[in-house]
Design an enzyme around this catalytic site. Structure first.
Site, PDB file in Angstrom:
ATOM      1  N   ASP A  43       0.824  -1.217   0.000  1.00  0.00           N
ATOM      2  CA  ASP A  43       0.000   0.000   0.000  1.00  0.00           C
ATOM      3  C   ASP A  43       0.855   1.262   0.000  1.00  0.00           C
ATOM      4  O   ASP A  43       2.038   1.238   0.373  1.00  0.00           O
ATOM      5  CB  ASP A  43      -0.978   0.003   1.185  1.00  0.00           C
ATOM      6  CG  ASP A  43      -0.294  -0.126   2.542  1.00  0.00           C
ATOM      7  OD1 ASP A  43       0.716  -0.846   2.637  1.00  0.00           O
ATOM      8  OD2 ASP A  43      -0.758   0.493   3.515  1.00  0.00           O
TER       9      ASP A  43
ATOM     10  N   ASP B  38       8.594   4.326  -0.781  1.00  0.00           N
ATOM     11  CA  ASP B  38       7.774   3.772   0.300  1.00  0.00           C
ATOM     12  C   ASP B  38       6.584   3.029  -0.289  1.00  0.00           C
ATOM     13  O   ASP B  38       5.562   3.628  -0.516  1.00  0.00           O
ATOM     14  CB  ASP B  38       7.336   4.914   1.223  1.00  0.00           C
ATOM     15  CG  ASP B  38       6.520   4.436   2.410  1.00  0.00           C
ATOM     16  OD1 ASP B  38       6.608   3.243   2.732  1.00  0.00           O
ATOM     17  OD2 ASP B  38       5.794   5.251   3.001  1.00  0.00           O
TER      18      ASP B  38
ATOM     19  N   GLU C  86      -0.012  -1.438   5.596  1.00  0.00           N
ATOM     20  CA  GLU C  86       1.036  -0.957   6.507  1.00  0.00           C
ATOM     21  C   GLU C  86       0.791   0.488   6.904  1.00  0.00           C
ATOM     22  O   GLU C  86       1.074   0.891   8.035  1.00  0.00           O
ATOM     23  CB  GLU C  86       2.412  -1.086   5.852  1.00  0.00           C
ATOM     24  CG  GLU C  86       3.576  -0.916   6.825  1.00  0.00           C
ATOM     25  CD  GLU C  86       3.939   0.536   7.098  1.00  0.00           C
ATOM     26  OE1 GLU C  86       4.514   0.814   8.168  1.00  0.00           O
ATOM     27  OE2 GLU C  86       3.632   1.423   6.264  1.00  0.00           O
TER      28      GLU C  86
HETATM   29 ZN   LIG Z   1       6.375   2.459   4.398  1.00  0.00          ZN
END
Ligand SMILES: [Zn+2]
Length: 412
Positions: free
Chosen positions: A100, A131, A165
């Site tokens: 995610d 990320d 997450e």
């Molecule tokens: Zn992350």
């Protein structure tokens, strides 16, 4: 593993530069936002990745631990565990990445479209590239390179791809840990979800976080006749200065952290009366506390209650405490744990950088492993652009981190 073996694998990874960018481009084009962020979840991205994996890395098993969630069209959040067998399964090396992303935020802060990868100065730009796609593509290309040469892994390697997450992990790693006991004490667990630009930080520990809201109630009156009321602001101000003694009461040090001490800082203050000639009957202040693991937050709270009791008696106010956030730290991964040593060795071999075990002031997803007695570390070589506009990662660092994983996966 000998130097020649590694050299061949490194050369192969060097040749993947374009492939890294290509995979990043395709992953970025599938925005995997969780339902809390008004998204449809991670299923499309997971399906794409599974297809890519099928074409590129011969895992021995791929299992799903999907978490039911009726807020997304697929009805579940995807969690995947892929294992490639090594000579021994006495221990496994795991790398966990999350599927995610967070929303791009204000679009006018981006120089390019967040879901269309742009390349500039050796960096790929786009929401999710760092990320956490950086952490997903790097172990996968490491395995692909090792496989291309037909080298056998000394130990099993597992790649874990999780959902959720960014919004609490309930439908991600927490769900996996509830469903399976596949992770063992002797395993090496790496979560590439934070890092520093030179790759020298191996995060092993975090402090407890305790945010406290302190509400002081007195009695409002005209400022010319203070005796007719009780000044809540004065009482709270006295309390703030008293809270400084927490630094002396809990003065333990731990060099793994920077700063190496617990911190107790008054931060926010709510507005009280709008005019100067009124004695405030209410006062609200907040403190942000980051407490070393090993100091129970209950002990900190008990000391604060002693101080508020004294202030109540002295000034005739009523003080109530509440906690906008309170999270006891997970036990730390020891600074000399096998995962720290092995990873530090690989970082040194590839980057020539001496990495060290460090603690940070906030929580990470590795804590879910640590709470179960599993030694997890957080590491990558990134500029830490997570959640920012114009998020990027260096192509050089994807290549380098893939080499670090290859080195680690091939350690005897
Ligand atoms: Zn992350």
């Amino acid at each position: 593993m000998n130097k020649e073996t590694l050299k061949k694998v490194y050369e192969t990874i060097d040749g993947y530069s374009d492939a890294f960018v290509e995979l990043q481009t395709e992953l970025t084009a599938i925005p995997a936002l969780g339902p809390t962020n008004d998204g449809e979840g991670e299923t499309a991205k997971a399906e794409f990745l599974e297809k890519w994996i099928g074409d590129n890395v011969a895992f021995d098993s791929i299992e799903h631990y999907d978490a039911p969630d009726d807020r997304v069209p697929a009805g579940a959040r995807p969690n995947i565990i892929a294992i490639k067998k090594g000579k021994s399964d006495k221990k496994r090396i795991w790398v966990m990445g999350h599927l995610d992303i967070v929303p791009p935020g204000e679009l006018n802060l981006w120089d390019t479209d967040p879901y269309t990868v742009a390349i500039k100065d050796g960096k790929v730009f786009g929401r999710g590239v760092e990320d956490n796609q950086h952490g997903i593509v790097t172990p996968l290309f490491a395995l692909k390179a090792i496989q291309e040469h037909g080298f056998e892994l000394p130990y099993d390697v597992g790649v874990v791809l999780v959902a959720d997450e960014e919004t609490g992990s309930e439908y991600g790693i927490q769900h996996i840990l509830k469903e399976t006991d596949i992770f063992k004490k002797e395993d090496l667990i790496i979560v590439p979800d934070a890092g520093v630009p030179d790759g020298s930080m191996i995060e092993v520990a975090e402090k407890s976080i305790y945010w406290l809201k302190i509400k002081t109630k007195g009695k409002q009156c005209h400022a010319s006749t203070p005796a007719a009321g009780i000044n809540a602001h004065r009482a709270a101000a006295h309390l703030i200065t008293r809270l400084d003694s927490l630094y002396e009461i809990f003065d333990q040090k731990d060099k793994v952290f920077d700063p190496p001490i617990s911190t107790f800082e008054p931060t926010k203050k709510d507005a009280n009366v709008p005019n100067i000639n009124t004695i405030p009957g209410d006062d609200v202040i907040y403190i942000d506390m980051r407490v070393l693991p090993g100091i129970p937050l209950d002990d900190v709270h008990a000391e604060i209650e002693k101080m508020t009791d004294e202030i109540e008696k002295k000034f005739g106010v009523t003080i109530t405490l509440s906690a906008p956030q309170r999270e006891d730290a997970a036990p730390a991964t020891p600074a000399d744990a096998p995962v720290v040593k092995a990873l530090a060795q690989s970082i040194k071999d590839v980057y020539g950088v001496v990495a060290r075990a460090m603690g940070i002031g906030g929580g990470t997803v590795a804590a879910f492993f640590r709470r179960r007695g599993l030694n997890a570390v957080v590491w990558s070589r990134i500029d830490e652009l997570a959640h920012q506009p114009n998020e990027y990662t260096h192509i050089e660092n994807m290549v380098g981190d893939a080499k670090v994983y290859a080195n680690l996966f091939l350690q005897e």
